[in-house]
Scaffold this motif. Structure first.
Motif, PDB file in Angstrom:
ATOM      1  N   GLY A 186       0.825  -1.187   0.000  1.00 16.36           N
ATOM      2  CA  GLY A 186       0.000   0.000   0.000  1.00 16.36           C
ATOM      3  C   GLY A 186       0.869   1.251   0.000  1.00 16.36           C
ATOM      4  N   LEU A 187       0.308   2.330  -0.476  1.00 21.25           N
ATOM      5  CA  LEU A 187       1.067   3.573  -0.525  1.00 21.25           C
ATOM      6  C   LEU A 187       0.169   4.738  -0.149  1.00 21.25           C
ATOM      7  CD1 LEU A 187       3.593   5.248  -1.193  1.00 21.25           C
ATOM      8  CD2 LEU A 187       2.828   5.305  -3.598  1.00 21.25           C
ATOM      9  N   GLU A 188       0.601   5.476   0.853  1.00 23.99           N
ATOM     10  CA  GLU A 188      -0.055   6.718   1.236  1.00 23.99           C
ATOM     11  C   GLU A 188       0.973   7.824   1.050  1.00 23.99           C
ATOM     12  OE1 GLU A 188      -1.102   6.070   5.266  1.00 23.99           O
ATOM     13  OE2 GLU A 188      -2.650   4.568   4.818  1.00 23.99           O
ATOM     14  N   ILE A 189       0.697   8.743   0.154  1.00 21.49           N
ATOM     15  CA  ILE A 189       1.696   9.763  -0.158  1.00 21.49           C
ATOM     16  C   ILE A 189       1.031  11.132  -0.208  1.00 21.49           C
ATOM     17  CG2 ILE A 189       1.491   9.405  -2.662  1.00 21.49           C
ATOM     18  CD1 ILE A 189       4.581   9.912  -2.764  1.00 21.49           C
ATOM     19  N   ASP A 190       1.616  12.057   0.488  1.00 31.58           N
ATOM     20  CA  ASP A 190       1.085  13.412   0.591  1.00 31.58           C
ATOM     21  C   ASP A 190       1.391  14.189  -0.691  1.00 31.58           C
ATOM     22  OD1 ASP A 190       0.096  15.773   1.491  1.00 31.58           O
ATOM     23  OD2 ASP A 190       1.599  16.108   3.046  1.00 31.58           O
ATOM     24  N   ASP A 191       0.425  15.020  -1.122  1.00 32.23           N
ATOM     25  CA  ASP A 191       0.666  15.820  -2.322  1.00 32.23           C
ATOM     26  C   ASP A 191       1.871  16.735  -2.174  1.00 32.23           C
ATOM     27  OD1 ASP A 191      -1.485  14.710  -3.619  1.00 32.23           O
ATOM     28  OD2 ASP A 191      -2.889  16.319  -3.101  1.00 32.23           O
ATOM     29  N   ASP A 192       2.147  17.182  -0.940  1.00 30.90           N
ATOM     30  CA  ASP A 192       3.271  18.091  -0.723  1.00 30.90           C
ATOM     31  C   ASP A 192       4.624  17.428  -0.970  1.00 30.90           C
ATOM     32  OD1 ASP A 192       1.549  20.127  -0.090  1.00 30.90           O
ATOM     33  OD2 ASP A 192       1.645  19.801   2.074  1.00 30.90           O
ATOM     34  N   VAL A 193       4.646  16.093  -1.037  1.00 35.51           N
ATOM     35  CA  VAL A 193       5.902  15.399  -1.330  1.00 35.51           C
ATOM     36  C   VAL A 193       6.427  15.818  -2.702  1.00 35.51           C
ATOM     37  CG1 VAL A 193       6.930  13.123  -1.741  1.00 35.51           C
ATOM     38  CG2 VAL A 193       5.372  13.477   0.185  1.00 35.51           C
ATOM     39  N   ASP A 194       5.529  16.210  -3.593  1.00 38.47           N
ATOM     40  CA  ASP A 194       5.956  16.625  -4.929  1.00 38.47           C
ATOM     41  C   ASP A 194       6.916  17.813  -4.891  1.00 38.47           C
ATOM     42  OD1 ASP A 194       4.327  14.688  -5.907  1.00 38.47           O
ATOM     43  OD2 ASP A 194       2.660  16.034  -6.365  1.00 38.47           O
ATOM     44  N   ALA A 195       6.882  18.575  -3.817  1.00 38.88           N
ATOM     45  CA  ALA A 195       7.687  19.792  -3.740  1.00 38.88           C
ATOM     46  C   ALA A 195       9.027  19.594  -3.038  1.00 38.88           C
ATOM     47  CB  ALA A 195       6.895  20.883  -3.028  1.00 38.88           C
ATOM     48  N   VAL A 196       9.343  18.383  -2.609  1.00 34.93           N
ATOM     49  CA  VAL A 196      10.605  18.186  -1.894  1.00 34.93           C
ATOM     50  C   VAL A 196      11.773  18.378  -2.850  1.00 34.93           C
ATOM     51  CG1 VAL A 196       9.530  16.594  -0.265  1.00 34.93           C
ATOM     52  CG2 VAL A 196      10.718  15.702  -2.286  1.00 34.93           C
ATOM     53  N   SER A 197      12.885  18.759  -2.301  1.00 39.99           N
ATOM     54  CA  SER A 197      14.057  19.055  -3.129  1.00 39.99           C
ATOM     55  C   SER A 197      14.663  17.776  -3.703  1.00 39.99           C
ATOM     56  CB  SER A 197      15.107  19.795  -2.300  1.00 39.99           C
ATOM     57  OG  SER A 197      15.652  18.931  -1.324  1.00 39.99           O
ATOM     58  N   GLY A 198      15.496  17.975  -4.735  1.00 44.17           N
ATOM     59  CA  GLY A 198      16.179  16.830  -5.318  1.00 44.17           C
ATOM     60  C   GLY A 198      17.120  16.154  -4.353  1.00 44.17           C
ATOM     61  N   ALA A 199      17.725  16.949  -3.443  1.00 47.31           N
ATOM     62  CA  ALA A 199      18.642  16.370  -2.457  1.00 47.31           C
ATOM     63  C   ALA A 199      17.903  15.426  -1.516  1.00 47.31           C
ATOM     64  CB  ALA A 199      19.316  17.489  -1.666  1.00 47.31           C
ATOM     65  N   VAL A 200      16.681  15.812  -1.116  1.00 51.30           N
ATOM     66  CA  VAL A 200      15.881  14.939  -0.244  1.00 51.30           C
ATOM     67  C   VAL A 200      15.459  13.691  -1.005  1.00 51.30           C
ATOM     68  CG1 VAL A 200      13.720  14.746   1.043  1.00 51.30           C
ATOM     69  CG2 VAL A 200      15.084  16.841   1.196  1.00 51.30           C
ATOM     70  N   THR A 201      15.005  13.868  -2.227  1.00 50.25           N
ATOM     71  CA  THR A 201      14.568  12.725  -3.044  1.00 50.25           C
ATOM     72  C   THR A 201      15.697  11.724  -3.233  1.00 50.25           C
ATOM     73  OG1 THR A 201      13.001  14.132  -4.229  1.00 50.25           O
ATOM     74  CG2 THR A 201      13.611  12.062  -5.283  1.00 50.25           C
ATOM     75  N   GLU A 202      16.917  12.231  -3.385  1.00 47.37           N
ATOM     76  CA  GLU A 202      18.073  11.364  -3.607  1.00 47.37           C
ATOM     77  C   GLU A 202      18.292  10.398  -2.439  1.00 47.37           C
ATOM     78  OE1 GLU A 202      22.863  11.877  -4.603  1.00 47.37           O
ATOM     79  OE2 GLU A 202      21.507  13.607  -4.604  1.00 47.37           O
ATOM     80  N   HIS A 203      17.932  10.812  -1.223  1.00 48.74           N
ATOM     81  CA  HIS A 203      18.057   9.936  -0.062  1.00 48.74           C
ATOM     82  C   HIS A 203      16.754   9.202   0.249  1.00 48.74           C
ATOM     83  CE1 HIS A 203      22.077  11.179   1.124  1.00 48.74           C
ATOM     84  NE2 HIS A 203      21.729  12.446   0.957  1.00 48.74           N
ATOM     85  N   LEU A 204      15.634   9.827  -0.057  1.00 48.85           N
ATOM     86  CA  LEU A 204      14.337   9.262   0.320  1.00 48.85           C
ATOM     87  C   LEU A 204      14.032   7.982  -0.458  1.00 48.85           C
ATOM     88  CD1 LEU A 204      11.752   9.677   1.994  1.00 48.85           C
ATOM     89  CD2 LEU A 204      10.851  11.045   0.091  1.00 48.85           C
ATOM     90  N   VAL A 205      14.271   8.007  -1.763  1.00 44.06           N
ATOM     91  CA  VAL A 205      13.905   6.862  -2.597  1.00 44.06           C
ATOM     92  C   VAL A 205      14.705   5.608  -2.232  1.00 44.06           C
ATOM     93  CG1 VAL A 205      13.865   5.981  -4.969  1.00 44.06           C
ATOM     94  CG2 VAL A 205      13.088   8.312  -4.488  1.00 44.06           C
TER      95      VAL A 205
END
Length: 317
Positions: A234-253
């Motif tokens: 299952g996946l619950e994802i907030d719409d505001d996640v779309d605005a996170v920076s590339g640096a955060v995404t690089e560690h989050l994924v």
């Protein structure tokens, strides 16, 4: 009043009001008539043009050939359009040249032969054609780049992603800690390579990275574990996640991937839910399963994976 009896004054008005430059030459190639448009087009006063060779109005490198062409034309005069498929150019008094189209009409009067040339400046049309050709070239180039981008995305990235998943699945079977750490480093390297390829794709297509890059990547990781787990997480994802920076995404994924891999290896779960929520200055990731839980010290189960997730969190503050 018939056309034959048309007054000279009316004929002069017609010549002067013509939209094209009109230049008439005698059978020796000398200019005997020029209208106002001819003055404006070639930058001469008409008195300067009269009795000059018609070659005066042509580029220097074209004059000798034109003398020969003119002689051939006078040998068999006829109404003729020139310049539609030729690279004809006129020459101004300043020396500047410009593309032209010419229509020729032979005239006889009182036993004398003349040739009337209607000259049109086609600079604007040529520029429009060149701009259209450039637009078509750019369109074809963009299509090629988009095709290359699709190939990179649909083949290379997917192959790298699958290789990373295989390495992730193989890590638990590696007894040597140093070897397991090297495998983890290789997985991180694959993640960085995928990121670089994505940036290359964006560069090829001239598009900025999508504002939904984080969401898309997380969804792709979650979906990729369907076969490993035997069910779709299952996946619950907030719409505001779309605005996170590339640096955060690089560690989050990679952290999402590591957490799901741990659940797949150890939890024996029938349900896993990934939750990603973004606040004003933070992102919270939770991966919850209904499995057996941790049966021993976290150090034994976690190994490099948990340490890696902790280091990623610390790197982001």
């Amino acid at each position: 009043m018939s056309e034959r009896n048309l007054p000279d004054a009316v004929a002069r008005i017609i010549v002067e009001s013509a939209p094209d430059a009109l230049v008439m030459v005698d059978d020796e190639g000398r200019i005997v008539l020029a209208n106002r448009q001819a003055e404006l087009m070639f930058g001469y006063d008409r008195n300067e043009m009269l009795l000059r060779p018609i070659e005066t109005l042509l580029p220097d490198d074209r004059r000798e050939d034109h003398e020969r062409d003119r002689a051939e034309y006078l040998a068999a005069p006829r109404v003729r359009a020139m310049g539609v498929a030729q690279n004809l150019r006129g020459r101004m008094g300043s020396g500047d040249t410009f593309p032209i189209e010419v229509s020729l009409s032979p005239i006889e009067s009182d036993g004398q032969r003349f040739v009337l040339a209607a000259v049109r400046n086609v600079s604007e049309r040529q520029q429009a054609q060149e701009e259209l050709a450039e637009a078509r070239r750019r369109s074809l180039l963009l299509e090629d780049r988009e095709r290359v981008g699709r190939d990179l995305h649909d083949t290379v990235i997917q192959e790298l992603f699958a290789t990373g998943m295989q390495l992730q699945a193989a890590k638990p079977s590696i007894a040597e800690p140093a070897a397991a750490e090297r495998v983890g480093d290789a997985i991180d390297s694959i993640d960085r390579t995928i990121k670089q390829i994505r940036e290359t794709i964006f560069g090829l297509t001239g598009l900025a990275p999508s504002g939904h890059a984080a969401r898309d990547k997380i969804e792709a990781v979650v979906q990729s574990f369907t076969d490993v787990l035997g069910f779709t997480p299952g996946l619950e994802i907030d719409d505001d996640v779309d605005a996170v920076s590339g640096a955060v995404t690089e560690h989050l994924v990679p952290t999402v991937r590591e957490a799901l891999a741990n659940a797949a290896r150890h939890a024996r779960a029938s349900e896993v839910v990934v939750s990603v929520m973004a606040g004003d200055d933070s992102v919270r990731l939770r991966v919850v399963d209904d499995g057996i839980g941790i049966l021993g010290p976290t150090q034994r189960l976690g190994g490099y994976g948990l340490r890696n997730m902790q280091e990623r969190a610390e790197a982001l503050g």
